[in-house]
Write a protein that holds these residues in place. Structure first.
Motif, mmCIF file in Angstrom:
data_model
loop_
_atom_site.group_PDB
_atom_site.id
_atom_site.type_symbol
_atom_site.label_atom_id
_atom_site.label_comp_id
_atom_site.label_asym_id
_atom_site.label_seq_id
_atom_site.Cartn_x
_atom_site.Cartn_y
_atom_site.Cartn_z
ATOM 1 N N ASP A 656 0.842 -1.194 0.000
ATOM 2 C CA ASP A 656 0.000 0.000 0.000
ATOM 3 C C ASP A 656 0.879 1.247 0.000
ATOM 4 O OD1 ASP A 656 -1.930 2.017 0.489
ATOM 5 O OD2 ASP A 656 -3.230 0.525 1.414
ATOM 6 N N LYS A 657 0.495 2.227 -0.834
ATOM 7 C CA LYS A 657 1.247 3.478 -0.891
ATOM 8 C C LYS A 657 1.127 4.264 0.405
ATOM 9 C CE LYS A 657 0.824 3.979 -5.909
ATOM 10 N NZ LYS A 657 0.341 4.823 -7.022
ATOM 11 N N ASP A 658 0.055 4.035 1.121
ATOM 12 C CA ASP A 658 -0.140 4.705 2.397
ATOM 13 C C ASP A 658 0.756 4.056 3.446
ATOM 14 O OD1 ASP A 658 -0.974 6.088 4.590
ATOM 15 O OD2 ASP A 658 -3.086 5.465 4.488
ATOM 16 N N SER A 659 1.725 4.817 3.920
ATOM 17 C CA SER A 659 2.689 4.262 4.875
ATOM 18 C C SER A 659 2.060 3.923 6.205
ATOM 19 C CB SER A 659 3.842 5.260 5.084
ATOM 20 O OG SER A 659 3.335 6.502 5.573
ATOM 21 N N THR A 660 0.883 4.497 6.498
ATOM 22 C CA THR A 660 0.230 4.223 7.781
ATOM 23 C C THR A 660 -0.646 2.977 7.731
ATOM 24 O OG1 THR A 660 -1.654 5.638 7.209
ATOM 25 C CG2 THR A 660 0.217 6.678 8.309
ATOM 26 N N ALA A 661 -0.811 2.389 6.519
ATOM 27 C CA ALA A 661 -1.658 1.203 6.398
ATOM 28 C C ALA A 661 -0.997 0.020 7.087
ATOM 29 C CB ALA A 661 -1.916 0.888 4.928
ATOM 30 N N THR A 662 -1.787 -0.745 7.795
ATOM 31 C CA THR A 662 -1.269 -1.896 8.550
ATOM 32 C C THR A 662 -1.326 -3.179 7.739
ATOM 33 O OG1 THR A 662 -3.461 -2.247 9.512
ATOM 34 C CG2 THR A 662 -1.922 -0.854 10.744
ATOM 35 N N GLU A 663 -2.105 -3.201 6.664
ATOM 36 C CA GLU A 663 -2.224 -4.399 5.837
ATOM 37 C C GLU A 663 -1.938 -4.059 4.383
ATOM 38 O OE1 GLU A 663 -5.992 -6.194 6.363
ATOM 39 O OE2 GLU A 663 -5.680 -6.694 8.483
ATOM 40 N N ASP A 664 -1.502 -5.093 3.658
ATOM 41 C CA ASP A 664 -1.272 -4.916 2.223
ATOM 42 C C ASP A 664 -2.601 -4.772 1.488
ATOM 43 O OD1 ASP A 664 1.480 -5.132 2.561
ATOM 44 O OD2 ASP A 664 1.386 -7.321 2.482
ATOM 45 N N LYS A 665 -2.533 -4.166 0.311
ATOM 46 C CA LYS A 665 -3.742 -3.907 -0.465
ATOM 47 C C LYS A 665 -3.946 -5.015 -1.485
ATOM 48 C CE LYS A 665 -3.637 -0.513 -3.366
ATOM 49 N NZ LYS A 665 -3.626 0.849 -3.966
ATOM 50 N N LYS A 666 -5.217 -5.401 -1.666
ATOM 51 C CA LYS A 666 -5.562 -6.420 -2.647
ATOM 52 C C LYS A 666 -6.110 -5.749 -3.898
ATOM 53 C CE LYS A 666 -6.707 -10.061 0.684
ATOM 54 N NZ LYS A 666 -7.776 -10.971 1.171
ATOM 55 N N ILE A 667 -5.620 -6.178 -5.046
ATOM 56 C CA ILE A 667 -6.121 -5.672 -6.318
ATOM 57 C C ILE A 667 -6.546 -6.864 -7.177
ATOM 58 C CG2 ILE A 667 -4.691 -3.601 -6.257
ATOM 59 C CD1 ILE A 667 -2.824 -4.961 -8.261
ATOM 60 N N ILE A 668 -7.503 -6.619 -8.062
ATOM 61 C CA ILE A 668 -8.044 -7.674 -8.914
ATOM 62 C C ILE A 668 -7.336 -7.635 -10.266
ATOM 63 C CG2 ILE A 668 -10.110 -8.497 -10.091
ATOM 64 C CD1 ILE A 668 -11.752 -7.306 -7.839
ATOM 65 N N ILE A 669 -6.766 -8.757 -10.659
ATOM 66 C CA ILE A 669 -6.168 -8.877 -11.993
ATOM 67 C C ILE A 669 -7.238 -9.308 -12.990
ATOM 68 C CG2 ILE A 669 -4.409 -10.028 -13.379
ATOM 69 C CD1 ILE A 669 -2.740 -10.340 -10.859
ATOM 70 N N PHE A 670 -7.954 -10.389 -12.673
ATOM 71 C CA PHE A 670 -9.084 -10.846 -13.476
ATOM 72 C C PHE A 670 -10.218 -11.218 -12.531
ATOM 73 C CE2 PHE A 670 -5.817 -11.769 -16.727
ATOM 74 C CZ PHE A 670 -6.397 -11.098 -17.799
ATOM 75 N N ASN A 671 -11.347 -10.555 -12.726
ATOM 76 C CA ASN A 671 -12.538 -10.986 -12.004
ATOM 77 C C ASN A 671 -12.887 -12.408 -12.391
ATOM 78 O OD1 ASN A 671 -13.491 -9.262 -10.102
ATOM 79 N ND2 ASN A 671 -14.694 -8.024 -11.506
ATOM 80 N N ASN A 672 -12.846 -12.644 -13.678
ATOM 81 C CA ASN A 672 -13.101 -13.982 -14.203
ATOM 82 C C ASN A 672 -12.408 -14.114 -15.552
ATOM 83 O OD1 ASN A 672 -15.281 -13.320 -16.435
ATOM 84 N ND2 ASN A 672 -15.898 -12.216 -14.576
ATOM 85 N N LEU A 673 -11.961 -15.295 -15.838
ATOM 86 C CA LEU A 673 -11.367 -15.639 -17.125
ATOM 87 C C LEU A 673 -11.786 -17.079 -17.414
ATOM 88 C CD1 LEU A 673 -9.549 -14.895 -19.508
ATOM 89 C CD2 LEU A 673 -7.596 -15.743 -18.184
ATOM 90 N N ASN A 674 -12.759 -17.233 -18.316
ATOM 91 C CA ASN A 674 -13.414 -18.518 -18.507
ATOM 92 C C ASN A 674 -13.153 -19.068 -19.898
ATOM 93 O OD1 ASN A 674 -14.586 -18.010 -15.958
ATOM 94 N ND2 ASN A 674 -16.299 -16.945 -16.914
ATOM 95 N N PHE A 675 -13.003 -20.398 -19.978
ATOM 96 C CA PHE A 675 -12.845 -21.128 -21.233
ATOM 97 C C PHE A 675 -13.864 -22.266 -21.231
ATOM 98 C CE2 PHE A 675 -8.785 -19.374 -20.003
ATOM 99 C CZ PHE A 675 -8.312 -18.771 -21.158
ATOM 100 N N SER A 676 -14.550 -22.436 -22.347
ATOM 101 C CA SER A 676 -15.545 -23.506 -22.415
ATOM 102 C C SER A 676 -15.622 -24.043 -23.829
ATOM 103 C CB SER A 676 -16.916 -23.001 -21.968
ATOM 104 O OG SER A 676 -17.380 -21.972 -22.818
ATOM 105 N N THR A 677 -15.857 -25.353 -23.941
ATOM 106 C CA THR A 677 -16.058 -26.022 -25.213
ATOM 107 C C THR A 677 -16.791 -27.324 -24.938
ATOM 108 O OG1 THR A 677 -14.987 -26.793 -27.228
ATOM 109 C CG2 THR A 677 -13.879 -27.267 -25.152
ATOM 110 N N SER A 678 -17.095 -28.070 -25.994
ATOM 111 C CA SER A 678 -17.777 -29.357 -25.833
ATOM 112 C C SER A 678 -17.383 -30.278 -26.988
ATOM 113 C CB SER A 678 -19.299 -29.174 -25.787
ATOM 114 O OG SER A 678 -19.783 -28.655 -27.012
ATOM 115 N N TYR A 679 -17.586 -31.582 -26.738
ATOM 116 C CA TYR A 679 -17.259 -32.606 -27.751
ATOM 117 C C TYR A 679 -18.442 -33.555 -27.845
ATOM 118 C CZ TYR A 679 -14.749 -36.277 -30.250
ATOM 119 O OH TYR A 679 -14.352 -37.201 -31.181
#
Length: 915
Positions: A656-679
């Motif tokens: 976290d850029k805030d030096s007073t923060a006591t915990e690390d910050k969580k950021i989302i890279i992918f909310n969802n990344l889905n693959f689908s197919t069928s045979y």
């Protein structure tokens, strides 16, 4: 109310001539004076006790010396009841008075003085002031403020009687006649304030004023505008009737005035006339718009009937109704009808048309009935209503191309199992093609899940105990029609009716501790009341389809199973002695595999012969008599397929850029990344289905959302751009062929943290009319209906009225692009950017706009520019649509208060309907 003189209660001592010496005469005289003087001491509280804030006046009953009977005589009244009613007492209520500094009574002047935070209560009358004087001789109360050592006049009187409050500089009130003279008063009357130099209070319900000011301004010391009332009569809570009155702006008189005026001041909703707006509109001539009558039916329902009239014969009628019952329901109904005439009769361009629109919104309070619910959201009418209507409130809905409606009622019967049913009527209308699809109605019923093999203690373990089944039924009366046949007899001729019954049976269980497995089977039965029969006409050489009315049904079943798990992965980048910016990345994978079997139901298929032109060659064509069933047809081909799906979620833990923060910050890279197919195991070719990729993420503190998707086909195309049973990689291409892709992004940000909000907050109105919830398509131009709407909340720092050194702004942007390559066209099918924003140049000036750019066709889309000036009690707006068929501008200036909403000026250039 009358104050009794204190001397009336004192016993008079009559002196007789005494035959004695001078000393005794002098002593008697001295004693008499002494007694008469100290007889007033009863008004002085006992020594050592403070004066109570509320003192009950002991001078309530008057006793005349002539009426006092000798105490030694006893007289018994022989009359048990007197037919003559006794006179009303002089004081009907208890008088309570209090002052902070002192309360003094002058016997000589017969006056009572109250000083500093003085207060008098008598019945429903209350007077507070710095100084109050009560004159018992004239039954008059004088109330004024006090001046402190700095010369400041404070503690001005406040006179309250019932719900009426008057704040003057001073007041003279007669307690016997209930009349008063009030000097330099400020009295709230409805939404406005009356400022008067002299006010005469005739009684509890009538005031007369002279040379007064009526304004809705917040600064009463220097109001930016007011109506000068030469003479006026005020009936509090009911009306203000004036003589000659004209408008002053900052004490500068204007020629705008009336010889007489009437201002209703009802504290409850009241019926009344709605003054129309006048002007001129292109080829329609002069007009009167939005005039009509408002009906205050009762506390729960109201109705406004509005109309427009143009001198060329065009007219419009609108009905607006709102209703609400607390803890029960609320809603509104709106109907608009316009008869439009273009040009004049006899000219070649003369034309007439009618358009209409019906809106209904109803919501039920959740507390009304937990087991049943009724709701409605209706928006239907002419397909070209929003494009042709000149009502300014429809400006934001000009680009709407769909209208939809839904009215539903649902009921739940509690018990084991639980039973539910619902009735729904739906409507969907494409305004471009004028196609309308309706269900009148849709019936749905269900019986809750039943676990026949579950143990009695309630816990379900294993594949057997988790077996459950339920029953569902759905019935529809589906209608497809066009705008020209809407609500006509022909629209019901091709209605399709059907029912679908389904009984799903399923179970779930754990497998190898980490895998979740499920299995299900479903039995379906479809009822229809129309079937078809097909034959080939060898003469006309065409297929003849005959519709057969009557009940028929088909039954199908299928089986499916699935297996899935969740895999968690953590990539830790922290090392001892190093403070890395990225601490860790968390990856969650949810793979699942499913298997489905759909049997073939050939028994529901028939064939007919098609004879070629030479009469020798014949071919059989398969068909099913259930082709017109609204719930589909029986499966003809056996299907045995496997589905594969992989879902991903990625998050990162960063410093976290805030030096007073006591915990690390969580950021989302992918909310969802889905693959689908069928045979499809049972397929003879093209067994693999295209791979579908979809995903989404959020950036910039979740203010920007991005969603994307793509379709990847593993098979190649032949020279005719038809899919062939050859892998694309074996045909000299890549592993997958990109056939389509799409991406859309939206970003909403402002000069402050948090989501920005439109100033006019028209999102609910836009949604009810079928438009967007945001302002990317513009906002309504009907400013006369928005006078009472307040601006956004107060800013943390109030900037200068001339220059805003911290300029608040907000910006919203939406981006969409679609790519198509299913038949080697390799093109961008659509590519557009929409944006809107607002900037507050000062606390009073703001500008905004909504527009877009078509990147494919290189041109600006529907554009609206907005300017607004807050003039304290007034509001000025200018809206401009520079191009398109709806090009127009609208200027408005008027008072915000609804009581003076007709005091406005509006000038507009409406669209040319010939375009």
């Amino acid at each position: 109310m009358t104050f009794q003189k204190p001397s009336h209660t004192f016993t008079k001592i009559h002196l007789k001539a005494l035959h004695t010496n001078n000393f005794k005469i002098l002593f008697a005289l001295s004693f008499t004076v002494f007694i008469n003087t100290l007889s007033f001491s009863q008004d002085i509280p006992k020594k050592g006790k403070s004066i109570n804030a509320t003192v009950k006046d002991s001078l309530v009953t008057s006793v005349d010396s002539l009426d006092v009977l000798n105490t030694s005589e006893k007289i018994k009244d022989t009359i048990t009841s007197d037919s003559i009613k006794p006179k009303k007492e002089l004081l009907e209520n208890i008088v309570k008075y209090h002052a902070k500094d002192y309360t003094t009574f002058s016997n000589k002047k017969q006056k009572l003085y109250l000083y500093n935070e003085a207060k008098i209560d008598y019945g429903d009358m209350n007077i507070t002031a710095g100084s109050i004087t009560i004159d018992y001789n004239t039954n008059t109360v004088y109330a004024v403020g006090i001046t402190d050592s700095t010369g400041t006049y404070s503690q001005k009187p406040v006179f309250t009687q019932g719900s009426n409050v008057v704040e003057p500089d001073s007041i003279v009130f007669n307690t016997e006649t209930q009349k008063a003279l009030i000097y330099n008063s400020k009295t709230e009357q409805g939404e406005g304030t009356v400022i008067s130099e002299i006010t005469k209070k005739e009684n509890d319900s009538v005031y007369f004023i002279k040379d007064a000011k009526y304004t809705t301004a917040s600064n009463l010391e220097d109001p930016e505008y007011y109506l000068k009332l030469r003479k006026a009569k005020i009936v509090p809570g009911k009306k203000i009737v004036t003589g000659l009155a004209n408008l002053f702006i900052y004490d500068v008189p204007t020629p705008l005035g009336l010889p007489f005026g009437f201002f209703p001041q009802s504290e409850t909703q009241t019926s009344g006339v709605i003054i129309p707006t006048f002007g001129e509109q292109n080829t329609r001539g002069y007009f009167l718009q939005n005039g009509g009558y408002y009906f205050a039916i009762n506390d729960y329902v109201d109705l406004a009937i509005l109309g427009d009239y143009y001198t060329n014969g065009s007219y419009g009628i609108r009905l607006e109704n709102k209703y609400k019952k607390r803890y029960k329901y609320s809603g509104n109904v709106g109907f608009s009808y316009e008869h439009l005439i273009t040009s004049e009769r006899g000219f070649s361009d003369y034309a007439t048309s009618t358009i209409y629109n019906l809106r209904w919104s109803h919501s039920q309070d959740s507390k009304a009935n937990p087991n049943s619910r009724f709701s409605a959201s209706v928006n239907l009418g002419s397909s070209n209503y929003y494009q042709q209507s000149l009502n300014q409130i429809n400006a934001a809905n000009f680009l709407n191309n769909t209208l939809s409606s839904s009215v539903s009622y649902s009921k739940t019967f509690q018990g084991e199992p639980q039973v539910n049913y619902s009735l729904t009527a739906t409507h969907s209308q494409n305004t471009n093609t004028e196609e309308i699809n309706m269900t009148l109605p849709t019936f749905q019923g269900s019986v809750g899940r039943v676990y026949p093999f579950a143990s009695k203690n309630g816990s379900k373990k294993g594949i057997i105990q988790n077996i459950n089944l339920q029953y569902n039924i759905r019935g529809e009366n589906r209608i497809s029609t066009t705008d020209s046949l809407f609500f006509k007899k022909e629209m019901f001729d091709d209605a399709k009716i059907g029912f679908q019954h389904s009984i799903p049976i399923s179970t779930n269980f754990k497998l190898f501790k980490y895998f979740s497995a499920s299995a299900s089977s479903s039995f379906n039965e479809v009822w229809t009341f129309k079937t078809v029969s097909k034959t080939f006409d060898t003469v006309e050489r065409e297929t003849i389809t005959e519709t057969i009315s009557g009940f028929d049904a088909f039954r199908t079943y299928n089986f499916s199973t699935s297996l899935g798990t969740t895999v968690y992965g953590m990539f830790n980048f922290e090392k001892e002695g190093k403070d890395r910016k990225i601490k860790a990345i968390r990856h969650v994978i949810r793979p699942s595999i499913s298997y489905n079997i759909n049997p073939a139901f050939d028994q529901y298929y028939d064939t007919y012969e098609v004879v070629s032109a030479d009469g020798l060659t014949t071919s059989d064509v398969d068909f099913t008599r259930f082709e017109e069933s609204i719930f589909g047809t029986p499966n003809k081909t056996f299907s045995s397929s496997m589905g594969i799906t992989v879902s991903n979620n990625l998050e990162a833990k960063v410093k976290d850029k805030d030096s007073t923060a006591t915990e690390d910050k969580k950021i989302i890279i992918f909310n969802n990344l889905n693959f689908s197919t069928s045979y499809n195991f049972a397929g003879d070719s093209l067994k693999w289905s295209p791979v579908r990729v979809s995903g989404g993420t959020q950036l910039f503190k979740n203010k920007m959302s991005i969603n994307f998707g793509a379709t990847l086909d593993p098979y190649a195309l032949d020279n005719n751009n038809t899919r062939i049973d050859t892998y694309n990689i074996d045909n000299g291409g890549s592993l997958f062929r990109l056939t389509s892709a799409n991406m859309n992004a939206s970003w909403s940000f402002s000069s402050k943290d948090g989501n920005s909000k439109d100033k006019n907050d028209n999102s609910e109105e836009n949604r009810q009319r079928g438009g967007r919830a945001d302002d990317l398509f513009g906002v309504s131009q009907d400013f006369s209906n928005q006078q009472i709407q307040e601006k956004r909340g107060e800013k943390e720092e109030k900037p200068s009225e001339f220059y805003n050194f911290k300029i608040p702004w907000s910006f919203r942007v939406a981006y969409a692009v679609n790519y198509s390559n299913s038949a080697r066209q390799n093109e961008i099918s659509s590519h557009a950017l929409m944006f809107s924003g607002d900037i507050d140049l000062s606390s009073k000036w703001s500008v905004g706009g909504s527009s877009g750019y078509d990147l494919k066709n290189a041109g600006f889309t529907y554009t609206q520019l907005r300017f607004e000036r807050d003039l304290l009690s007034w509001r000025m707006n200018f809206s401009w649509i520079p191009f398109s068929a709806n090009s127009s501008w609208n200027f408005f200036i008027g008072i915000k208060s609804s009581i003076l909403s007709d005091l406005k000026y509006e000038k507009r250039r409406q669209p040319d309907i010939q375009l």
